[in-house]
Structures are given as C-alpha cells and as structure tokens.
Scaffold this motif. Structure first.
Motif, PDB file in Angstrom:
ATOM      1  N   GLN A  10      40.233  44.137  40.873  1.00 37.22           N
ATOM      2  CA  GLN A  10      39.232  44.407  41.896  1.00 37.22           C
ATOM      3  C   GLN A  10      39.812  44.370  43.306  1.00 37.22           C
ATOM      4  N   GLY A  11      41.116  44.149  43.406  1.00 36.38           N
ATOM      5  CA  GLY A  11      41.752  44.104  44.713  1.00 36.38           C
ATOM      6  C   GLY A  11      41.477  42.826  45.482  1.00 36.38           C
ATOM      7  N   GLN A  12      41.268  41.717  44.761  1.00 34.25           N
ATOM      8  CA  GLN A  12      40.933  40.447  45.390  1.00 34.25           C
ATOM      9  C   GLN A  12      41.991  39.390  45.080  1.00 34.25           C
ATOM     10  N   ASP A  13      42.237  38.526  46.043  1.00 33.86           N
ATOM     11  CA  ASP A  13      43.188  37.422  45.903  1.00 33.86           C
ATOM     12  C   ASP A  13      42.407  36.121  45.966  1.00 33.86           C
ATOM     13  N   LEU A  14      42.385  35.373  44.878  1.00 27.24           N
ATOM     14  CA  LEU A  14      41.604  34.139  44.853  1.00 27.24           C
ATOM     15  C   LEU A  14      42.110  33.106  45.847  1.00 27.24           C
ATOM     16  N   ASN A  15      43.343  33.228  46.283  1.00 30.92           N
ATOM     17  CA  ASN A  15      43.834  32.306  47.303  1.00 30.92           C
ATOM     18  C   ASN A  15      43.062  32.436  48.611  1.00 30.92           C
ATOM     19  N   ASP A  16      42.412  33.566  48.802  1.00 29.71           N
ATOM     20  CA  ASP A  16      41.596  33.770  50.005  1.00 29.71           C
ATOM     21  C   ASP A  16      40.243  33.076  49.895  1.00 29.71           C
ATOM     22  N   PHE A  17      39.920  32.561  48.707  1.00 26.50           N
ATOM     23  CA  PHE A  17      38.600  31.981  48.450  1.00 26.50           C
ATOM     24  C   PHE A  17      38.791  30.635  47.746  1.00 26.50           C
ATOM     25  N   PRO A  18      39.185  29.596  48.471  1.00 21.34           N
ATOM     26  CA  PRO A  18      39.584  28.343  47.811  1.00 21.34           C
ATOM     27  C   PRO A  18      38.472  27.675  47.003  1.00 21.34           C
ATOM     28  N   HIS A  19      37.245  27.722  47.472  1.00 21.76           N
ATOM     29  CA  HIS A  19      36.152  27.087  46.722  1.00 21.76           C
ATOM     30  C   HIS A  19      35.857  27.882  45.448  1.00 21.76           C
ATOM     31  N   ALA A  33      23.836  30.681  35.592  1.00 19.09           N
ATOM     32  CA  ALA A  33      24.293  31.399  36.788  1.00 19.09           C
ATOM     33  C   ALA A  33      25.818  31.448  36.843  1.00 19.09           C
ATOM     34  N   ASP A  34      26.467  30.367  36.468  1.00 21.27           N
ATOM     35  CA  ASP A  34      27.932  30.341  36.421  1.00 21.27           C
ATOM     36  C   ASP A  34      28.457  31.235  35.302  1.00 21.27           C
ATOM     37  N   MET A  35      27.811  31.168  34.142  1.00 17.78           N
ATOM     38  CA  MET A  35      28.258  31.985  33.007  1.00 17.78           C
ATOM     39  C   MET A  35      28.115  33.465  33.312  1.00 17.78           C
ATOM     40  N   ALA A  36      27.107  33.826  34.095  1.00 21.11           N
ATOM     41  CA  ALA A  36      26.917  35.227  34.459  1.00 21.11           C
ATOM     42  C   ALA A  36      28.004  35.708  35.400  1.00 21.11           C
ATOM     43  N   ALA A  37      28.396  34.880  36.359  1.00 19.32           N
ATOM     44  CA  ALA A  37      29.336  35.311  37.391  1.00 19.32           C
ATOM     45  C   ALA A  37      30.789  35.249  36.941  1.00 19.32           C
ATOM     46  N   TYR A  38      31.150  34.221  36.189  1.00 14.15           N
ATOM     47  CA  TYR A  38      32.561  34.003  35.868  1.00 14.15           C
ATOM     48  C   TYR A  38      33.264  35.217  35.269  1.00 14.15           C
ATOM     49  N   PRO A  39      32.707  35.888  34.243  1.00 12.07           N
ATOM     50  CA  PRO A  39      33.461  37.000  33.646  1.00 12.07           C
ATOM     51  C   PRO A  39      33.725  38.151  34.606  1.00 12.07           C
ATOM     52  N   TRP A  40      32.924  38.265  35.656  1.00 10.84           N
ATOM     53  CA  TRP A  40      33.154  39.320  36.642  1.00 10.84           C
ATOM     54  C   TRP A  40      34.212  38.932  37.664  1.00 10.84           C
ATOM     55  N   ILE A  41      34.621  37.659  37.668  1.00  8.20           N
ATOM     56  CA  ILE A  41      35.722  37.221  38.541  1.00  8.20           C
ATOM     57  C   ILE A  41      37.046  37.264  37.783  1.00  8.20           C
TER      58      ILE A  41
END
Length: 232
Positions: free
Chosen positions: A175-184, A161-169
C-alpha cells in the motif's frame, strides 16, 4: 458449527481471526475467487453480492433453521453477539466498537482495496489514481495511529474492530506505507500479530492458498470484469 465460505483475502482473514479467538467449531469451504467460484449458484444463494466471506451458522442461538450471512462486518457483529465476546456490553463501549468497525468497512478496506488495484493490478499505470489512493490510505493510517496513541486497542479491549482493521494493515508495504511512520499503529499491529489466534488463522490461510489472486488475463477478467449479468 459454522460453515465458512472463505478465500485468503483481508476480509476472509477477519473471520478466521474471530473464530480462532472464540474457539468456535468451524469448517472452511474454499471459494477460489480467481477461478470464479464466487459466481456458482450455491454460493450466490448464501452471498448474493458474490463476495467472500460468508457463513452459515448451523446452530443459531434461537434454535431455528441455519442462518446464512454475508458481508464481513455483519458476520463479525453476528458472531460477537452470538458468543458475547469481543464487543463491549455497555452502551458507550458498544458504540465505540461499532463506529470503528464501520470506519474499517466504509474507509480503510475500500480505500486500501483501490490502492491495491491501481498500484498492482490495473492494466495501465494511472499516476493520479495511484497517488489518490496511496495518499488516502496514508491519511487513514494516520487516523488509526492517533486513535491508538492512548489506548492498547481501537475500542479499549481487543474487539471485532481490531480484527476488522488488522488484515488490511498486513499488506502495508504493497500500500506504499511505512509502519515506522506510525509508531502507535505499529505497536498495535505487532501485538495482534503475536496473538496465537492470529497466527493460527494465517497458518490456515497459507495451507489453503499462497498464490496471488491475479495471475492470468482470465483471472483478471473474473475479478475485475464483473457486471450485473454475473449476479443474475
């Protein structure tokens, strides 16, 4: 031996991440999707949906003929079952892993993919489409961030499940996203990025291709101009 039919996209990275983690012997067959390699008859015989990745397991567990497989989620599940790794063996843990694998396959991947298309590749700028997919990607990041608030990985232990999601992050800025907005989510992302297997997988990708998939009108036509005739 696993024959991996691969290009340097998020779905391709999922499989090299698994193979590097598991230490399974494999050989990469590059499928340059911007040049139309995915429509060659020999590839369509393995992957009738003309999409990478695909594999052929030359040594399946039943000792029979080689097993061809397409669809990245199906490949991850097959490899996890083949090796007995990166998927929980108990009923509830397995269910947790599978639901988040399918969440990525049905949600994060398709929505982020449309985000990429309308933000970077569409021949005309369509604000509604861009906003729609940037916002939906943002929602999905929020879902993942909440999920990771009280656990190290998506389904407890590190899994498919992690391997599937990670490459899309990885392309979060595009994608117009700031990881600082999502600390976890950011903590999880950094932990996976630091894994030696992840680093080896991405090093292999860089050795194969570093160019954007869409460079010319011809590559745009190949990638986005497909109809039923391309699979006939």
């Amino acid at each position: 031996m696993i024959d991996l039919y691969y290009w340097t996209t998020p779905n391709g990275h999922k499989i090299t991440m698994f193979l590097e983690e598991a230490g399974l012997p494999y050989r990469i067959h590059p499928v340059n999707i911007s040049k139309g390699d995915q429509f060659k008859p020999e590839f369509l015989a393995i992957a009738p949906n003309n999409r990478i990745p695909a594999i052929v397991d030359q040594e399946p567990a039943d000792g029979g003929a080689p097993v061809p497989l397409f669809e990245s989620g199906a490949i991850l599940l097959y490899l996890a079952e083949k090796t007995g790794r990166f998927i929980a063996q108990d009923l509830r843990g397995r269910a947790e892993t599978l639901q988040w694998l399918f969440w990525q396959m049905g949600g994060l991947g398709p929505m982020a993919g449309q985000n990429h298309h309308f933000s970077a590749y569409a021949p005309e700028r369509i604000p509604y489409a861009i906003d729609r997919y940037v916002n939906e990607t943002n929602r999905l990041y929020g879902v993942l961030n909440k999920r990771l608030a009280d656990r190290e990985f998506v389904a407890g232990e590190y899994s498919i499940a992690d391997m599937a999601a990670y490459p899309w992050i990885v392309p979060h800025e595009r994608q117009g996203q700031d990881l600082n907005d999502f600390p976890h989510l950011q903590r999880w992302f950094q932990a996976i990025a630091a894994r030696p297997a992840t680093q080896r997988a991405y090093e292999k990708a860089a050795a194969i291709n570093t160019a954007p998939s869409v460079q010319t009108e011809e590559s745009r036509r190949v990638l986005f101009g497909q109809t039923a005739k391309n699979v006939g």
